[in-house]
Write a protein that holds these residues in place. Structure first.
Motif, PDB file in Angstrom:
ATOM      1  N   ASN A 103      42.917  44.205  33.354  1.00 58.48           N
ATOM      2  CA  ASN A 103      43.436  42.883  32.994  1.00 58.48           C
ATOM      3  C   ASN A 103      42.348  42.076  32.307  1.00 58.48           C
ATOM      4  O   ASN A 103      42.599  41.372  31.325  1.00 58.48           O
ATOM      5  N   ASN A 104      41.132  42.177  32.839  1.00 51.98           N
ATOM      6  CA  ASN A 104      40.024  41.426  32.274  1.00 51.98           C
ATOM      7  C   ASN A 104      39.708  41.884  30.847  1.00 51.98           C
ATOM      8  O   ASN A 104      39.337  41.076  30.004  1.00 51.98           O
ATOM      9  N   GLN A 105      39.870  43.180  30.582  1.00 54.28           N
ATOM     10  CA  GLN A 105      39.682  43.675  29.209  1.00 54.28           C
ATOM     11  C   GLN A 105      40.653  42.950  28.268  1.00 54.28           C
ATOM     12  O   GLN A 105      40.283  42.571  27.165  1.00 54.28           O
ATOM     13  N   THR A 106      41.877  42.769  28.726  1.00 58.06           N
ATOM     14  CA  THR A 106      42.875  42.042  27.938  1.00 58.06           C
ATOM     15  C   THR A 106      42.436  40.600  27.734  1.00 58.06           C
ATOM     16  O   THR A 106      42.591  40.041  26.649  1.00 58.06           O
ATOM     17  N   TYR A 107      41.860  39.990  28.780  1.00 54.50           N
ATOM     18  CA  TYR A 107      41.405  38.605  28.668  1.00 54.50           C
ATOM     19  C   TYR A 107      40.232  38.475  27.708  1.00 54.50           C
ATOM     20  O   TYR A 107      40.106  37.466  27.009  1.00 54.50           O
ATOM     21  N   ILE A 108      39.379  39.490  27.647  1.00 56.79           N
ATOM     22  CA  ILE A 108      38.278  39.446  26.674  1.00 56.79           C
ATOM     23  C   ILE A 108      38.847  39.398  25.263  1.00 56.79           C
ATOM     24  O   ILE A 108      38.422  38.583  24.438  1.00 56.79           O
ATOM     25  N   ASP A 109      39.834  40.241  24.980  1.00 54.95           N
ATOM     26  CA  ASP A 109      40.480  40.217  23.660  1.00 54.95           C
ATOM     27  C   ASP A 109      41.148  38.872  23.401  1.00 54.95           C
ATOM     28  O   ASP A 109      40.997  38.289  22.332  1.00 54.95           O
ATOM     29  N   LEU A 110      41.884  38.380  24.392  1.00 52.83           N
ATOM     30  CA  LEU A 110      42.591  37.115  24.250  1.00 52.83           C
ATOM     31  C   LEU A 110      41.617  35.976  23.960  1.00 52.83           C
ATOM     32  O   LEU A 110      41.823  35.196  23.029  1.00 52.83           O
ATOM     33  N   PHE A 111      40.533  35.892  24.739  1.00 58.23           N
ATOM     34  CA  PHE A 111      39.615  34.771  24.569  1.00 58.23           C
ATOM     35  C   PHE A 111      38.690  34.926  23.369  1.00 58.23           C
ATOM     36  O   PHE A 111      38.173  33.932  22.855  1.00 58.23           O
ATOM     37  N   GLU A 125      33.526  20.045  18.938  1.00 57.21           N
ATOM     38  CA  GLU A 125      32.568  20.927  19.604  1.00 57.21           C
ATOM     39  C   GLU A 125      32.925  21.184  21.068  1.00 57.21           C
ATOM     40  O   GLU A 125      32.678  22.263  21.594  1.00 57.21           O
ATOM     41  N   SER A 126      33.540  20.219  21.728  1.00 54.92           N
ATOM     42  CA  SER A 126      33.904  20.391  23.137  1.00 54.92           C
ATOM     43  C   SER A 126      34.863  21.557  23.330  1.00 54.92           C
ATOM     44  O   SER A 126      34.706  22.353  24.257  1.00 54.92           O
ATOM     45  N   PHE A 127      35.859  21.685  22.458  1.00 50.07           N
ATOM     46  CA  PHE A 127      36.834  22.755  22.602  1.00 50.07           C
ATOM     47  C   PHE A 127      36.256  24.112  22.215  1.00 50.07           C
ATOM     48  O   PHE A 127      36.568  25.122  22.843  1.00 50.07           O
ATOM     49  N   THR A 128      35.416  24.162  21.189  1.00 52.12           N
ATOM     50  CA  THR A 128      34.801  25.440  20.855  1.00 52.12           C
ATOM     51  C   THR A 128      33.828  25.857  21.951  1.00 52.12           C
ATOM     52  O   THR A 128      33.750  27.036  22.296  1.00 52.12           O
ATOM     53  N   ASN A 129      33.111  24.909  22.535  1.00 55.69           N
ATOM     54  CA  ASN A 129      32.220  25.226  23.656  1.00 55.69           C
ATOM     55  C   ASN A 129      33.010  25.721  24.861  1.00 55.69           C
ATOM     56  O   ASN A 129      32.593  26.651  25.559  1.00 55.69           O
ATOM     57  N   MET A 130      34.150  25.091  25.128  1.00 54.84           N
ATOM     58  CA  MET A 130      35.015  25.515  26.228  1.00 54.84           C
ATOM     59  C   MET A 130      35.464  26.955  26.010  1.00 54.84           C
ATOM     60  O   MET A 130      35.385  27.792  26.913  1.00 54.84           O
ATOM     61  N   ALA A 131      35.910  27.256  24.797  1.00 52.90           N
ATOM     62  CA  ALA A 131      36.381  28.609  24.486  1.00 52.90           C
ATOM     63  C   ALA A 131      35.250  29.625  24.639  1.00 52.90           C
ATOM     64  O   ALA A 131      35.452  30.706  25.192  1.00 52.90           O
ATOM     65  N   PHE A 132      34.061  29.259  24.196  1.00 53.90           N
ATOM     66  CA  PHE A 132      32.915  30.166  24.321  1.00 53.90           C
ATOM     67  C   PHE A 132      32.539  30.377  25.782  1.00 53.90           C
ATOM     68  O   PHE A 132      32.246  31.504  26.202  1.00 53.90           O
ATOM     69  N   GLU A 133      32.587  29.315  26.575  1.00 53.75           N
ATOM     70  CA  GLU A 133      32.275  29.425  28.005  1.00 53.75           C
ATOM     71  C   GLU A 133      33.248  30.372  28.709  1.00 53.75           C
ATOM     72  O   GLU A 133      32.844  31.227  29.497  1.00 53.75           O
ATOM     73  N   ILE A 134      34.525  30.239  28.420  1.00 62.21           N
ATOM     74  CA  ILE A 134      35.523  31.118  29.032  1.00 62.21           C
ATOM     75  C   ILE A 134      35.283  32.567  28.603  1.00 62.21           C
ATOM     76  O   ILE A 134      35.316  33.480  29.431  1.00 62.21           O
ATOM     77  N   LEU A 135      35.019  32.769  27.316  1.00 63.70           N
ATOM     78  CA  LEU A 135      34.753  34.118  26.818  1.00 63.70           C
ATOM     79  C   LEU A 135      33.535  34.722  27.521  1.00 63.70           C
ATOM     80  O   LEU A 135      33.570  35.881  27.944  1.00 63.70           O
ATOM     81  N   GLN A 136      32.485  33.950  27.683  1.00 65.44           N
ATOM     82  CA  GLN A 136      31.286  34.436  28.379  1.00 65.44           C
ATOM     83  C   GLN A 136      31.613  34.794  29.833  1.00 65.44           C
ATOM     84  O   GLN A 136      31.136  35.797  30.348  1.00 65.44           O
ATOM     85  N   ASP A 137      32.408  33.973  30.476  1.00 63.49           N
ATOM     86  CA  ASP A 137      32.786  34.232  31.869  1.00 63.49           C
ATOM     87  C   ASP A 137      33.538  35.556  32.004  1.00 63.49           C
ATOM     88  O   ASP A 137      33.238  36.366  32.878  1.00 63.49           O
TER      89      ASP A 137
END
Length: 159
Positions: A103-111, A125-137
């Motif tokens: 499932n997490n592999q799918t989330y990596i692709d999604l994010f 910048e706040s939204f791009t930072n949020m997206a990057f933070e989620i992708l890193q997680d």
């Protein structure tokens, strides 16, 4: 003309709508993810695994909150999540971890797509930072799942 770039890199006018749809795909998994993690935490015998699983669960709750706020910001209303994916209990703990991993592999692709769409569509910048933070997680979570899987394999080899 050769257009060898993956479709996600093609700048589109509707990038924000695509990002909102991706966020909805993830938000629809909230019930399923909570049920899976409750199962995993309940069925592990290792304190370190409980700690890792709880940290992943906390991150996933944070992602839900961030994406709900993202949706609210751009739509002026809460996300209309009405459907819940059915949780089928895994055969055992190992199968549950494997399900979480895939499932997490799918989330990596999604994010990854979500992050690229944020860069293409939102000059904030706040939204791009949020997206990057989620992708890193979610990338970090794969390392944690691998650790748990390897620990379980080691337990079976060396009882």
């Amino acid at each position: 003309m050769y257009d060898g770039m993956p479709p996600v890199y093609n700048v589109k006018l509707n990038c924000l709508d695509d990002a909102i749809n991706l966020s909805l795909q993830y938000m629809k998994k909230e019930y399923y993810n909570k049920a899976l993690f409750n199962y995993l935490i309940k069925n592990t015998s290792s304190r370190s695994e409980v700690k890792l699983l709880n940290s992943i669960k906390i991150d996933m709750d944070k992602h839900q909150c961030l994406l709900k706020n993202f949706f609210l910001y751009f739509n002026g209303k809460n996300a209309p999540i009405t459907e819940k994916e059915i949780f089928n209990t895994p055969a055992d703990f190992i199968e549950g971890i494997q399900i979480a991993f895939f499932n997490n592999q799918t989330y990596i692709d999604l994010f990854t797509k979500f992050y690229i769409l944020m860069i293409q569509s939102v000059c904030n910048e706040s939204f791009t930072n949020m997206a990057f933070e989620i992708l890193q997680d979610v990338q970090k979570h794969n390392s944690q799942y691998n650790f748990i899987i390897n620990t379980e394999i080691f337990k079976k080899i060396n009882p």
